[in-house]
Design an enzyme around this catalytic site. Structure first.
Site, PDB file in Angstrom:
ATOM      1  CG  ASP A  13      -1.714  -1.140   1.302  1.00 31.98           C
ATOM      2  OD1 ASP A  13      -2.080  -1.735   0.103  1.00 31.98           O
ATOM      3  OD2 ASP A  13      -2.252  -1.690   2.402  1.00 31.98           O
ATOM      4  CE  LYS A  16       2.259  -2.634  -4.372  1.00 35.69           C
ATOM      5  NZ  LYS A  16       2.116  -2.054  -2.964  1.00 35.69           N
ATOM      6  N   GLY A  40      -4.627  -4.467  -3.800  1.00 32.46           N
ATOM      7  CA  GLY A  40      -5.371  -3.236  -4.047  1.00 32.46           C
ATOM      8  C   GLY A  40      -4.784  -2.046  -4.527  1.00 32.46           C
ATOM      9  CG  HIS A  41      -2.192  -2.093  -7.094  1.00 30.35           C
ATOM     10  ND1 HIS A  41      -0.855  -2.677  -7.836  1.00 30.35           N
ATOM     11  CD2 HIS A  41      -1.676  -2.623  -5.694  1.00 30.35           C
ATOM     12  CE1 HIS A  41      -0.167  -3.565  -7.183  1.00 30.35           C
ATOM     13  NE2 HIS A  41      -0.570  -3.532  -5.966  1.00 30.35           N
ATOM     14  CD  GLN A 224       0.691  -8.923  -2.431  1.00 29.36           C
ATOM     15  OE1 GLN A 224       1.339  -9.583  -3.255  1.00 29.36           O
ATOM     16  NE2 GLN A 224      -0.666  -8.706  -2.842  1.00 29.36           N
TER      17      GLN A 224
HETATM   18  P1  GDP Z   1      -0.740   0.476  -3.471  1.00 28.42           P
HETATM   19  O1  GDP Z   1      -1.223  -0.880  -3.101  1.00 28.42           O
HETATM   20  O2  GDP Z   1       0.734   0.426  -3.348  1.00 28.42           O
HETATM   21  O3  GDP Z   1      -1.149   0.673  -4.878  1.00 28.42           O
HETATM   22  O4  GDP Z   1      -1.322   1.392  -2.605  1.00 28.42           O
HETATM   23  P2  GDP Z   1      -2.917   1.505  -2.383  1.00 28.42           P
HETATM   24  O5  GDP Z   1      -3.712   2.077  -3.362  1.00 28.42           O
HETATM   25  O6  GDP Z   1      -3.466   0.450  -1.595  1.00 28.42           O
HETATM   26  O7  GDP Z   1      -2.669   2.889  -1.282  1.00 28.42           O
HETATM   27  C1  GDP Z   1      -2.313   3.989  -1.409  1.00 28.42           C
HETATM   28  C2  GDP Z   1      -3.370   5.275  -1.000  1.00 28.42           C
HETATM   29  O8  GDP Z   1      -2.916   6.240  -0.952  1.00 28.42           O
HETATM   30  C3  GDP Z   1      -4.352   5.302  -2.237  1.00 28.42           C
HETATM   31  O9  GDP Z   1      -5.773   5.603  -1.632  1.00 28.42           O
HETATM   32  C4  GDP Z   1      -4.092   6.452  -3.051  1.00 28.42           C
HETATM   33  O10 GDP Z   1      -4.912   6.988  -3.682  1.00 28.42           O
HETATM   34  C5  GDP Z   1      -3.391   7.287  -2.031  1.00 28.42           C
HETATM   35  N1  GDP Z   1      -2.239   8.053  -2.420  1.00 28.42           N
HETATM   36  C6  GDP Z   1      -1.048   7.623  -3.389  1.00 28.42           C
HETATM   37  N2  GDP Z   1      -0.253   8.512  -3.291  1.00 28.42           N
HETATM   38  C7  GDP Z   1      -0.442   9.603  -2.474  1.00 28.42           C
HETATM   39  C8  GDP Z   1      -0.010  10.856  -2.204  1.00 28.42           C
HETATM   40  O11 GDP Z   1       1.043  11.147  -2.532  1.00 28.42           O
HETATM   41  N3  GDP Z   1      -0.646  11.727  -1.337  1.00 28.42           N
HETATM   42  C9  GDP Z   1      -1.972  11.184  -0.996  1.00 28.42           C
HETATM   43  N4  GDP Z   1      -2.555  12.045   0.172  1.00 28.42           N
HETATM   44  N5  GDP Z   1      -2.361  10.007  -1.126  1.00 28.42           N
HETATM   45  C10 GDP Z   1      -1.756   9.242  -1.734  1.00 28.42           C
HETATM   46  P1  IMO Z   2      -0.939  -4.274  -2.096  1.00 31.39           P
HETATM   47  O1  IMO Z   2      -0.562  -4.796  -3.666  1.00 31.39           O
HETATM   48  C1  IMO Z   2      -0.993  -4.559   2.205  1.00 31.39           C
HETATM   49  C2  IMO Z   2      -1.069  -8.616   3.655  1.00 31.39           C
HETATM   50  C3  IMO Z   2      -2.328  -8.932   4.527  1.00 31.39           C
HETATM   51  C4  IMO Z   2      -1.729  -9.905   5.500  1.00 31.39           C
HETATM   52  C5  IMO Z   2      -0.656 -10.729   4.636  1.00 31.39           C
HETATM   53  C6  IMO Z   2      -0.959 -11.940   4.095  1.00 31.39           C
HETATM   54  O2  IMO Z   2      -2.275  -3.690  -2.252  1.00 31.39           O
HETATM   55  O3  IMO Z   2       0.041  -3.359  -1.488  1.00 31.39           O
HETATM   56  P2  IMO Z   2      -2.654 -12.685   2.047  1.00 31.39           P
HETATM   57  O4  IMO Z   2      -3.986 -12.533   1.860  1.00 31.39           O
HETATM   58  O5  IMO Z   2      -1.697 -12.018   1.062  1.00 31.39           O
HETATM   59  O6  IMO Z   2      -2.167 -14.315   2.319  1.00 31.39           O
HETATM   60  O7  IMO Z   2      -2.214 -12.019   3.378  1.00 31.39           O
HETATM   61  O8  IMO Z   2      -0.215  -9.877   3.586  1.00 31.39           O
HETATM   62  N1  IMO Z   2      -1.293  -8.227   2.503  1.00 31.39           N
HETATM   63  C7  IMO Z   2      -1.250  -6.801   1.823  1.00 31.39           C
HETATM   64  N2  IMO Z   2      -1.027  -5.728   2.886  1.00 31.39           N
HETATM   65  N3  IMO Z   2      -0.996  -4.520   0.823  1.00 31.39           N
HETATM   66  C8  IMO Z   2      -1.033  -5.491  -0.187  1.00 31.39           C
HETATM   67  O9  IMO Z   2      -1.489  -5.482  -1.255  1.00 31.39           O
HETATM   68  C9  IMO Z   2      -1.425  -6.595   0.630  1.00 31.39           C
HETATM   69  N4  IMO Z   2      -1.640  -8.122   0.136  1.00 31.39           N
HETATM   70  C10 IMO Z   2      -1.543  -8.879   1.173  1.00 31.39           C
HETATM   71  O10 IMO Z   2      -2.872  -7.858   5.048  1.00 31.39           O
HETATM   72  O11 IMO Z   2      -1.268  -9.294   6.785  1.00 31.39           O
HETATM   73 MG    MG Z   3      -2.817  -1.605  -1.875  1.00 31.26          MG
END
Ligand code: GDP
Ligand code: IMO
Ligand code: MG
Length: 440
Positions: A13, A16, A40-41, A224
């Site tokens: 998270d 990415k 979840g991207h 991840q």
């Molecule tokens: P990922 O799994 O690495 O793609 O990240 P996620 O999408 O799960 O979580 C990142 C969250 O931060 C999302 O809700 C993005 O919209 C938000 N986000 C990304 N870059 C920024 C930033 O520079 N500032 C803020 N405030 N939010 C951001």
């Molecule tokens: P993105 O790509 C954050 C965490 C779960 C749990 C552990 C194992 O959005 O960054 P799993 O279901 O993979 O066997 O769970 O890994 N986890 C993540 N945490 N971002 C993710 O993906 C994750 N995918 C799995 O919360 O702790």
């Molecule tokens: Mg994510």
């Protein structure tokens, strides 16, 4: 030739999705190599929030080809749900631009059930997984019980594999009080899913190899983060795939020589979803402010993310094991709501100062983080896109991070939208050459 690997340097998270979306215009292909719909991207497009789980984030750029590699655990149900959601947004998801590896493992209906059993058996020591069947599907791969995408296309083979598999799975399910599953019902559903999937199925390794030979550039989209890697993360509180750089080669059938650069995505603080050690975790008002301002709720499960200060020990380790060339720093704007910012530069363990990340989770649970304090900068960086607009207080934090990580920051994300970014082109020129100009 410049194929770039984008991966998370923390516990996932990091942002990415947003960074892949920003970089995609410089590449022809975006490829996922591990994980599944546990990811979840998030990408914002003109104010609209879109969350990709299984399909690479590049799909939102109409001229890109997207690839799902053999290293993923692939849920056909989740795939078609995502396809339908994207279609309703007007995104082209035709098989010409979306390829799924024949050799990817298929998540079957028994995998989430087995995960429930595993998690509840652990009790308080549960991993806190996403309950998508990811772990049990990778277990089946390693145990050689797996059903692969290619098997879905051959009904006779599929039927036999489901029957074989259920002989074992049903005994486990029944032992834990679940009803046995019907091989005939699963076969019928997955045979039909296979028919629907057939046009997307490809030999991804051969495809990528020939595309690269023809001068096309590939962006590898990690899911991840490094600290969730099965081998190098905080085992057993990890996911079940290789989310570090090595996963690209095994997860796409590509030589390591085809990876030309590594971009580490790093949040300006730390978050973690699920259980496991987290030395810099904040359980106070600062943690609550970060969670609120950063909207730190899981993009897949909606669970609140645990929040804490930046941990340079952890990220330095991630940079080392992945050979990170450049960092994209995300969400520093979130820190503006605090009165003080801290970052951890080392741990203390049994009186000794540790600068290297310990490989045992139990040791990590017992370390005391050593912090450096920073005042909050004057002026806002939220939605900024010019490096010269950056307040000097923020630059102090940035310089400290670069020194501690021994890695330069080439991108600073300053908000959720595509345009909320500071792009330092001179640093990307070292990896992308002339193409660095495409991005700004
Ligand atoms: P990922 O799994 O690495 O793609 O990240 P996620 O999408 O799960 O979580 C990142 C969250 O931060 C999302 O809700 C993005 O919209 C938000 N986000 C990304 N870059 C920024 C930033 O520079 N500032 C803020 N405030 N939010 C951001
Ligand atoms: P993105 O790509 C954050 C965490 C779960 C749990 C552990 C194992 O959005 O960054 P799993 O279901 O993979 O066997 O769970 O890994 N986890 C993540 N945490 N971002 C993710 O993906 C994750 N995918 C799995 O919360 O702790
Ligand atoms: Mg994510």
């Amino acid at each position: 030739m410049a194929n770039l690997l984008v991966l998370g340097t923390q516990w996932g998270d990091e942002g990415k999705g947003k960074i892949v979306d920003f970089l995609a215009p410089a590449f022809e292909i975006v490829a996922r190599y591990q994980g599944g719909h546990n990811a979840g991207h998030t990408v914002y497009l003109q104010g609209k929030k879109i969350v990709l789980h299984l399909i690479p984030s590049g799909i939102l750029h109409p001229d890109k080809v997207c690839v799902i590699g053999n290293g993923l655990v692939f849920s056909p149900r989740a795939f078609f749900k995502e396809i339908d959601d994207l279609k309703s947004l007007g995104v082209d998801v035709s098989p010409e631009r979306l390829l799924v590896s024949r050799a990817a493992q298929v998540i079957m209906p028994y995998h989430p059930l087995l995960e429930k059993i595993s998690e509840s058996t652990r009790g308080e020591k549960m991993i806190g997984t996403t309950c998508r069947g990811i772990g049990p599907c990778y277990e089946d791969k390693a145990a050689r019980w797996g059903i692969r995408v290619g098997d879905l296309l051959e009904p006779e083979i599929l039927k036999e594999k489901i029957e074989d598999s259920l002989r074992l799975k049903n005994r486990i399910l029944e032992a834990f009080g679940y009803p046995a599953l019907s091989a005939a019902e699963i076969f019928e559903e997955y045979r039909i899913l296979g028919e629907r999937l057939a046009p997307y199925v490809a030999d991804v390794s051969a495809f990528l190899d020939s595309q690269i030979a023809n001068g096309k550039w590939v962006l590898f989209e990690g899911a991840q983060g490094a600290l969730l890697d099965l081998d190098h993360g905080t085992y057993p509180y990890v996911t079940s795939s290789s989310s570090t750089a090595g996963g690209v080669c095994t997860g796409l059938g590509l030589s390591p020589k085809k990876v030309d650069g590594v971009l580490g995505i790093t949040k300006a603080y730390t978050t973690r979803v699920g259980s496991g050690p987290f030395p810099t975790e904040l359980k106070d008002e600062n943690g609550a402010i970060i969670a609120r301002r950063g909207d730190e709720f899981g993009a897949t499960t909606g669970r609140p993310r645990r929040c804490g200060w930046f941990d340079a020990v952890a990220v330095r380790y991630a940079c080392r094991i992945n050979g990170v060339d450049l960092i994209a720093l995300t969400k520093p704007d979130v820190l503006e709501g605090l009165v003080e910012i801290k970052a951890c530069y080392a741990y203390r363990y049994r009186g000794e100062v540790l600068k290297d990340f310990p490989s045992d989770a139990w040791m990590l649970e017992r370390v005391e983080p050593l912090y450096r304090s920073f005042p909050v900068w004057r002026g806002s960086i939220h939605r900024a896109h010019d490096f010269s607009e950056m307040p000097s207080g923020f630059l102090d934090y940035l310089n400290w991070l670069e020194d501690n990580l021994e890695t330069e920051v080439g991108l600073i994300s300053t908000g959720v939208e595509r345009a909320d970014i500071v792009y330092r082109r001179e640093q990307f020129e070292k990896i992308l050459g002339e193409r660095a100009k495409i991005l700004g």
